[in-house]
Design an enzyme around this catalytic site. Structure first.
Site, PDB file in Angstrom:
ATOM      1  N   GLY A   8       0.973  -1.274  -0.216  1.00 41.48           N
ATOM      2  CA  GLY A   8       0.043   0.032  -0.012  1.00 41.48           C
ATOM      3  C   GLY A   8       1.093   1.094   0.169  1.00 41.48           C
ATOM      4  O   GLY A   8       1.306   1.824   0.970  1.00 41.48           O
ATOM      5  N   SER A  10       1.658   5.040  -0.125  1.00 40.89           N
ATOM      6  CA  SER A  10       0.709   6.135   0.131  1.00 40.89           C
ATOM      7  C   SER A  10       1.364   7.482  -0.585  1.00 40.89           C
ATOM      8  O   SER A  10       0.606   8.704  -0.496  1.00 40.89           O
ATOM      9  CB  SER A  10       0.649   6.411   1.773  1.00 40.89           C
ATOM     10  OG  SER A  10       1.972   6.643   2.224  1.00 40.89           O
ATOM     11  N   MET A  34      -4.182   4.186  -3.074  1.00 47.59           N
ATOM     12  CA  MET A  34      -5.476   4.223  -2.521  1.00 47.59           C
ATOM     13  C   MET A  34      -5.898   5.490  -2.500  1.00 47.59           C
ATOM     14  O   MET A  34      -5.366   6.347  -2.004  1.00 47.59           O
ATOM     15  CB  MET A  34      -5.834   3.500  -1.445  1.00 47.59           C
ATOM     16  CG  MET A  34      -5.808   2.079  -1.255  1.00 47.59           C
ATOM     17  SD  MET A  34      -5.784   1.228   0.450  1.00 47.59           S
ATOM     18  CE  MET A  34      -4.160   1.309   1.171  1.00 47.59           C
ATOM     19  N   CYS A  99     -10.422   2.869   9.632  1.00 46.12           N
ATOM     20  CA  CYS A  99      -9.840   2.761   8.532  1.00 46.12           C
ATOM     21  C   CYS A  99      -8.972   1.677   8.304  1.00 46.12           C
ATOM     22  O   CYS A  99      -8.878   1.238   7.210  1.00 46.12           O
ATOM     23  CB  CYS A  99      -9.147   4.108   8.398  1.00 46.12           C
ATOM     24  SG  CYS A  99      -8.575   4.356   6.778  1.00 46.12           S
ATOM     25  N   CYS A 194      -7.839  10.171   9.066  1.00 42.48           N
ATOM     26  CA  CYS A 194      -7.335   9.030   7.926  1.00 42.48           C
ATOM     27  C   CYS A 194      -7.758   9.269   6.656  1.00 42.48           C
ATOM     28  O   CYS A 194      -9.282   9.338   6.616  1.00 42.48           O
ATOM     29  CB  CYS A 194      -7.799   7.626   8.628  1.00 42.48           C
ATOM     30  SG  CYS A 194      -7.317   6.320   7.494  1.00 42.48           S
TER      31      CYS A 194
END
Length: 370
Positions: A8, A10, A34, A99, A194
């Site tokens: 993931g 970011s 994401m 989250c 978040c």
């Protein structure tokens, strides 16, 4: 075919170095960026476009394929609606824990599997180890440990996850990123809600929750001013109350002591040692245990906020709620926050605080470690 781990990514330094760590270990690595918030795309607080650009630059530097996905609908229904409902009810929620459970380690995990990955990785400072069950353990860097925010994960999620930064210090993470020429090596750590980011919180919340003003009073009932709505305040808050010039002990700050929704009253005090702000016992909702089973010992450690030093406590499970008795007073715990439990380095799970008790009962104090 080699197993693929989906990172993931970011757009920050931690996930970038996590991807590099996996690649260096010989793991087949791909990355996924994401997007989880569609509101305010043009607002000053929205950094999604810049974060995506940084993620693309990291992948180009490391030679990793980048995927993108939009989980905004899932974030709204699984996290944000609960976040608003908690604030509207006068509680102080922590959306990051939901989250992680519902987006980063559910929606992301499911999507990664649909792309052929067998596991996911993130840049969280935490660890996983195999015991009798999969255990969530604290990171080497105690100042950055994020197990508090991960305490709602379950066995299936931990089995499919890895945290490459478990043994890293944050300063080493930045040093490695700089050595590799990653463009995010000195990027500021993300804070705020978040996936929503940093913003003027009360202004943001007021867009979704109606402002219902009411009186601000001291414990004696003296009206000191007017607040803009109880959901915009939390227990122990000392800034943004708008009563700094009220005559009393002018050199002492005011603290939110209590919220009374029946008459929209916000009660404040200048006594930081007030018994209602310094409590020894909490009640929490039935907790989530990562192992799937409650711990064998009732004597544990806990924290009620991120980065708080671990506090000795004893628990008394019940059918509908659980009591937590602390060896020392805890300052300003607020209903809606999470109490998270530890046995040594292992994060066991936790639950949401529902009530606090200025005068603790004595029936569970005997379980405290001597």
């Amino acid at each position: 075919m080699a197993a693929t781990v989906m990172v993931g990514l970011s757009g920050g330094v931690d996930s970038a170095v996590a991807a590099w760590q996996l690649r260096e270990s010989g793991t087949e690595v791909e990355a996924l960026f994401m997007k989880n918030w569609d509101e305010d795309d043009t607002a000053e607080y929205c950094a999604a476009a810049a974060d995506l650009k940084d993620a693309q630059a990291v992948c180009e530097t490391l030679g990793i394929r980048l995927h993108t996905a939009n989980f905004s609908a899932e974030y709204w229904t699984r996290v944000f609606e609960s976040f608003l409902a908690e604030y509207a009810a006068g509680r102080t929620p922590n959306p990051d824990v939901w989250c992680n459970r519902d987006i980063k380690f559910r929606a992301f995990l499911d999507h990664a599997r649909s792309l052929g990955a067998t596991a996911i990785a993130t840049g969280h400072y935490a660890g996983i180890r195999q015991g009798a069950t999969m255990e969530l353990v604290q990171a080497r860097d105690a100042a950055k440990d994020q197990t508090y925010f991960l305490h709602l994960l379950n066995q299936e999620q931990l089995q499919a996850s890895t945290f490459p930064l478990q043994r890293m210090l944050k300063q080493d993470t930045r040093r490695i990123a700089r050595r590799l020429g990653l463009p995010v090596y000195d990027k500021k750590d993300s804070t705020g809600i978040c996936f929503i980011g940093e913003r003027r919180f009360q202004d943001f919340l007021a867009r979704y929750i109606p402002a219902e003003p009411g009186p601000v009073t001291d414990v004696g009932g003296r009206v000191l001013g007017e607040h803009s709505g109880l959901p915009f305040y939390t227990i122990g808050q000392r800034t943004g109350l708008g009563i700094g010039g009220v005559a009393a002990a002018a050199d002492k700050p005011w603290y939110v002591l209590e919220k009374q929704p029946q008459d929209r009253r916000l009660i404040v005090t200048q006594d930081r040692q007030h018994p209602s702000l310094n409590v020894r016992e909490l009640e929490i909702e039935p907790p989530h245990w990562i192992s799937g089973m409650p711990p064998k010992t009732l004597a544990l450690h806990a924290r009620i906020r991120h980065r708080q030093p671990l506090q000795a406590c004893a628990i008394k499970p019940g059918d509908e709620a659980m009591r937590v008795h602390f060896g020392a007073s805890q300052w300003a715990p607020a209903p809606g926050q999470s109490a998270v439990f530890y046995d040594g380095p292992v994060c066991l799970g936790g639950g949401i605080i529902t009530r606090t008790f200025p005068q603790p009962s004595q029936d569970i104090s005997r379980f405290m470690r001597k």
